[in-house]
Design a protein around this motif. Structure first.
Motif, PDB file in Angstrom:
ATOM      1  N   GLY A   4       0.808  -1.208   0.000  1.00 53.81           N
ATOM      2  CA  GLY A   4       0.000   0.000   0.000  1.00 53.81           C
ATOM      3  C   GLY A   4       0.842   1.258   0.000  1.00 53.81           C
ATOM      4  O   GLY A   4       0.492   2.254  -0.644  1.00 53.81           O
ATOM      5  N   HIS A   5       1.977   1.204   0.703  1.00 53.18           N
ATOM      6  CA  HIS A   5       2.843   2.374   0.771  1.00 53.18           C
ATOM      7  C   HIS A   5       3.473   2.660  -0.597  1.00 53.18           C
ATOM      8  O   HIS A   5       3.613   3.826  -1.002  1.00 53.18           O
ATOM      9  CB  HIS A   5       3.933   2.152   1.809  1.00 53.18           C
ATOM     10  CG  HIS A   5       4.772   3.358   2.074  1.00 53.18           C
ATOM     11  ND1 HIS A   5       4.230   4.579   2.412  1.00 53.18           N
ATOM     12  CD2 HIS A   5       6.125   3.531   2.026  1.00 53.18           C
ATOM     13  CE1 HIS A   5       5.207   5.459   2.575  1.00 53.18           C
ATOM     14  NE2 HIS A   5       6.365   4.847   2.343  1.00 53.18           N
ATOM     15  N   THR A   6       3.848   1.620  -1.320  1.00 55.67           N
ATOM     16  CA  THR A   6       4.408   1.799  -2.665  1.00 55.67           C
ATOM     17  C   THR A   6       3.414   2.495  -3.575  1.00 55.67           C
ATOM     18  O   THR A   6       3.751   3.456  -4.283  1.00 55.67           O
ATOM     19  CB  THR A   6       4.796   0.439  -3.273  1.00 55.67           C
ATOM     20  OG1 THR A   6       5.802  -0.169  -2.480  1.00 55.67           O
ATOM     21  CG2 THR A   6       5.300   0.605  -4.700  1.00 55.67           C
ATOM     22  N   VAL A   7       2.189   2.007  -3.571  1.00 55.31           N
ATOM     23  CA  VAL A   7       1.165   2.584  -4.441  1.00 55.31           C
ATOM     24  C   VAL A   7       0.863   4.021  -4.036  1.00 55.31           C
ATOM     25  O   VAL A   7       0.740   4.913  -4.887  1.00 55.31           O
ATOM     26  CB  VAL A   7      -0.118   1.720  -4.416  1.00 55.31           C
ATOM     27  CG1 VAL A   7      -1.243   2.387  -5.213  1.00 55.31           C
ATOM     28  CG2 VAL A   7       0.167   0.334  -4.977  1.00 55.31           C
ATOM     29  N   GLU A   8       0.756   4.268  -2.737  1.00 54.54           N
ATOM     30  CA  GLU A   8       0.472   5.620  -2.261  1.00 54.54           C
ATOM     31  C   GLU A   8       1.562   6.588  -2.706  1.00 54.54           C
ATOM     32  O   GLU A   8       1.286   7.696  -3.173  1.00 54.54           O
ATOM     33  CB  GLU A   8       0.353   5.634  -0.738  1.00 54.54           C
ATOM     34  CG  GLU A   8      -0.904   4.991  -0.197  1.00 54.54           C
ATOM     35  CD  GLU A   8      -2.158   5.774  -0.545  1.00 54.54           C
ATOM     36  OE1 GLU A   8      -2.037   6.945  -0.957  1.00 54.54           O
ATOM     37  OE2 GLU A   8      -3.259   5.221  -0.439  1.00 54.54           O
ATOM     38  N   ARG A   9       2.819   6.194  -2.549  1.00 51.76           N
ATOM     39  CA  ARG A   9       3.927   7.061  -2.944  1.00 51.76           C
ATOM     40  C   ARG A   9       3.921   7.319  -4.451  1.00 51.76           C
ATOM     41  O   ARG A   9       4.127   8.444  -4.913  1.00 51.76           O
ATOM     42  CB  ARG A   9       5.262   6.440  -2.537  1.00 51.76           C
ATOM     43  CG  ARG A   9       5.554   6.483  -1.042  1.00 51.76           C
ATOM     44  CD  ARG A   9       6.950   5.936  -0.775  1.00 51.76           C
ATOM     45  NE  ARG A   9       7.970   6.732  -1.469  1.00 51.76           N
ATOM     46  CZ  ARG A   9       9.212   6.310  -1.681  1.00 51.76           C
ATOM     47  NH1 ARG A   9       9.583   5.090  -1.292  1.00 51.76           N
ATOM     48  NH2 ARG A   9      10.094   7.085  -2.296  1.00 51.76           N
ATOM     49  N   LEU A  11       1.324   7.122  -6.586  1.00 48.03           N
ATOM     50  CA  LEU A  11       0.188   7.951  -6.980  1.00 48.03           C
ATOM     51  C   LEU A  11       0.376   9.392  -6.538  1.00 48.03           C
ATOM     52  O   LEU A  11       0.046  10.331  -7.270  1.00 48.03           O
ATOM     53  CB  LEU A  11      -1.107   7.380  -6.400  1.00 48.03           C
ATOM     54  CG  LEU A  11      -1.513   5.978  -6.885  1.00 48.03           C
ATOM     55  CD1 LEU A  11      -2.858   5.585  -6.284  1.00 48.03           C
ATOM     56  CD2 LEU A  11      -1.578   5.919  -8.402  1.00 48.03           C
ATOM     57  N   ALA A  12       0.887   9.580  -5.352  1.00 50.68           N
ATOM     58  CA  ALA A  12       1.121  10.934  -4.860  1.00 50.68           C
ATOM     59  C   ALA A  12       2.127  11.668  -5.734  1.00 50.68           C
ATOM     60  O   ALA A  12       2.007  12.876  -5.999  1.00 50.68           O
ATOM     61  CB  ALA A  12       1.606  10.891  -3.412  1.00 50.68           C
ATOM     62  N   TYR A  16      -0.813  14.119  -9.124  1.00 45.95           N
ATOM     63  CA  TYR A  16      -1.122  15.508  -8.800  1.00 45.95           C
ATOM     64  C   TYR A  16      -0.044  16.471  -9.274  1.00 45.95           C
ATOM     65  O   TYR A  16      -0.019  17.629  -8.875  1.00 45.95           O
ATOM     66  CB  TYR A  16      -1.320  15.652  -7.285  1.00 45.95           C
ATOM     67  CG  TYR A  16      -2.424  14.767  -6.773  1.00 45.95           C
ATOM     68  CD1 TYR A  16      -3.753  15.149  -6.884  1.00 45.95           C
ATOM     69  CD2 TYR A  16      -2.138  13.526  -6.216  1.00 45.95           C
ATOM     70  CE1 TYR A  16      -4.775  14.329  -6.440  1.00 45.95           C
ATOM     71  CE2 TYR A  16      -3.159  12.690  -5.764  1.00 45.95           C
ATOM     72  CZ  TYR A  16      -4.477  13.101  -5.873  1.00 45.95           C
ATOM     73  OH  TYR A  16      -5.489  12.284  -5.444  1.00 45.95           O
ATOM     74  N   GLU A  39      -2.908  -4.020  -5.978  1.00 43.88           N
ATOM     75  CA  GLU A  39      -3.395  -2.806  -5.325  1.00 43.88           C
ATOM     76  C   GLU A  39      -3.538  -1.661  -6.332  1.00 43.88           C
ATOM     77  O   GLU A  39      -4.493  -0.883  -6.273  1.00 43.88           O
ATOM     78  CB  GLU A  39      -2.424  -2.394  -4.220  1.00 43.88           C
ATOM     79  CG  GLU A  39      -2.789  -1.092  -3.514  1.00 43.88           C
ATOM     80  CD  GLU A  39      -4.062  -1.186  -2.686  1.00 43.88           C
ATOM     81  OE1 GLU A  39      -4.625  -0.124  -2.358  1.00 43.88           O
ATOM     82  OE2 GLU A  39      -4.490  -2.322  -2.371  1.00 43.88           O
ATOM     83  N   ARG A  43      -7.014   0.466  -7.322  1.00 44.34           N
ATOM     84  CA  ARG A  43      -7.154   1.921  -7.351  1.00 44.34           C
ATOM     85  C   ARG A  43      -7.725   2.386  -8.695  1.00 44.34           C
ATOM     86  O   ARG A  43      -8.511   3.338  -8.756  1.00 44.34           O
ATOM     87  CB  ARG A  43      -5.799   2.589  -7.114  1.00 44.34           C
ATOM     88  CG  ARG A  43      -5.178   2.277  -5.772  1.00 44.34           C
ATOM     89  CD  ARG A  43      -6.048   2.720  -4.596  1.00 44.34           C
ATOM     90  NE  ARG A  43      -5.405   2.438  -3.336  1.00 44.34           N
ATOM     91  CZ  ARG A  43      -4.596   3.280  -2.706  1.00 44.34           C
ATOM     92  NH1 ARG A  43      -4.336   4.465  -3.223  1.00 44.34           N
ATOM     93  NH2 ARG A  43      -4.037   2.927  -1.560  1.00 44.34           N
ATOM     94  N   TYR A 130      -4.545   7.013 -15.080  1.00 42.30           N
ATOM     95  CA  TYR A 130      -5.159   7.366 -13.799  1.00 42.30           C
ATOM     96  C   TYR A 130      -5.225   8.885 -13.629  1.00 42.30           C
ATOM     97  O   TYR A 130      -6.190   9.412 -13.049  1.00 42.30           O
ATOM     98  CB  TYR A 130      -4.359   6.760 -12.645  1.00 42.30           C
ATOM     99  CG  TYR A 130      -4.522   5.264 -12.480  1.00 42.30           C
ATOM    100  CD1 TYR A 130      -5.131   4.489 -13.457  1.00 42.30           C
ATOM    101  CD2 TYR A 130      -4.045   4.614 -11.344  1.00 42.30           C
ATOM    102  CE1 TYR A 130      -5.270   3.116 -13.314  1.00 42.30           C
ATOM    103  CE2 TYR A 130      -4.183   3.239 -11.185  1.00 42.30           C
ATOM    104  CZ  TYR A 130      -4.783   2.497 -12.169  1.00 42.30           C
ATOM    105  OH  TYR A 130      -4.908   1.142 -12.011  1.00 42.30           O
TER     106      TYR A 130
END
Length: 384
Positions: A4-9, A11-12, A16, A39, A43, A130
């Motif tokens: 989850g941390h990999t995907v969050e980083r 995407l962040a 954006y 994951e 998303r 995305y």
């Protein structure tokens, strides 16, 4: 590092920001962590679901992806949409047909034997997709979203009249003889008008019968001329069309039987017009006159403008044979369509059409429309 941390980083970093450097950073993170793939796909399906909530449908989303990105992004989008929609036992009207068409498109593309991309390239494609999905704005909904609790009438198959219309238009597209195409298209419009009257009689007093809407793609090039053609077809078949040039579609408002007729006839006339334009341009070149984009633009504008009057004339001629008792029913339905269009698009503007700059293109386009037994002169289009 947690999945989850990999995907969050990733995407962040990528979703954006505008620059390619941040996109490369996100893609590198994902490429280095295969365990994050599931994951990441989740998303994507969540972003697709949010698009439905903002008024988009499968064909709309893929159209935007194709306009803004490339074929690899289209394939990923279709995969996400297909998986996301399989969660539902029943889909809203038109969604199933859209999904079948998109899956067939994806299958054709996969059949080309293209090599699978490396992980970094695949991750870049996904993140670019995305980013587009995240930025889709809210648009006017044209029906319920999957999972909504709505009444769905039982399916009884396509009416025989629509089957006959499809057959006539298919023959009109296939023939090389303009006079035959003219007769077939004219007969199709006549049957559409009769079908509309039959539906009006059957639906009188039916509970829940109200105008709906659908979106029809109006793609570049020459989208203004194509939008005018769709407007003419819609008006002749008791519907109203509102063009959204930014997103490449028109929203057509009307009763369901009329919406189906509009979609059928517009698609067929566009095919016939494109074939006629290609032949006219070839004839011009054979005569030693070079033609450019202005010839094609002028041709299609003339073709679209000339179609409306005879489309409407055919429909009105059929309606004139209807009984006097039916006229109030038709008038009530017309008011209902106008009211629904006003509710959906309270602020529309007229788009000024650029002047025609190629006389030969305009003349040949009018001639092609006359051969199709169509004609009109509409100076502008309602736009959302």
């Amino acid at each position: 590092m947690a999945v989850g941390h990999t995907v969050e980083r990733a995407l962040a970093a990528a979703l954006y920001a505008e620059g390619d450097a941040d996109l490369d950073t996100g893609a590198s993170l994902l490429a280095a962590d295969p365990a994050a793939d599931a994951e990441l796909a989740l998303r994507g399906r969540e972003l697709v679901g949010r698009a439905w909530e903002r008024g988009w449908q499968p064909a709309d989303v893929v159209r935007m992806v194709r306009r803004e990105l490339a074929e690899p992004h289209v394939r990923v989008a279709v995969e996400l949409i297909s998986v996301q929609l399989k969660r539902y036992e029943r889909l809203p009207a038109r969604w199933g047909a859209q999904m079948e068409a998109l899956e067939a498109l994806a299958e054709d593309v996969r059949g080309g034997g293209e090599r699978q991309p490396d992980r970094f390239t695949r991750a870049t494609t996904v993140l670019e997709l995305y980013r587009l999905l995240l930025r889709l704005p809210a648009i006017e909904p044209v029906g319920p979203v999957p999972g909504a609790s709505v009444y769905v009438p039982p399916a009884h198959g396509e009416p025989k009249t629509l089957t006959r219309i499809r057959g006539l238009l298919a023959k009109a597209e296939a023939t090389e003889f303009p006079e035959e195409a003219e007769a077939l298209s004219a007969k199709a419009q006549e049957l559409m008008a009769l079908h509309s009257i039959d539906e009006a009689v059957l639906s009188e007093g039916r509970q829940g019968d109200a105008p709906g809407a659908c979106r029809i793609g109006v793609d570049a090039p020459y989208e203004t001329a194509k939008a005018i053609l769709l407007d003419a077809v819609a008006s002749a078949n008791h519907c109203q069309a509102v063009w959204n040039g930014e997103f490449g579609f028109s929203t057509v408002v009307g009763f369901e039987a009329d919406l189906e007729a509009v979609e059928l006839l517009y698609t067929s006339l566009l095919v016939q017009g494109t074939v006629a334009m290609t032949r006219a341009e070839a004839a011009q070149r054979a005569g030693g006159r070079k033609r450019t984009k202005t010839f094609r633009q002028s041709f299609l504008l003339a073709y679209a403008n000339r179609l409306g009057d005879l489309l409407s004339a055919t429909a009105r001629q059929v309606e004139s044979t209807a009984s006097a008792d039916l006229l109030p029913v038709l008038a009530t339905r017309a008011v209902a369509v106008a009211g629904r269009a006003e509710e959906m698009f309270p602020r529309t503007v007229r788009t000024r059409v650029r002047g025609v700059t190629d006389e030969a293109g305009w003349r040949d386009g009018r001639a092609a429309a006359d051969r199709a037994r169509r004609g009109a002169d509409r100076p502008g289009l309602p736009r959302s």
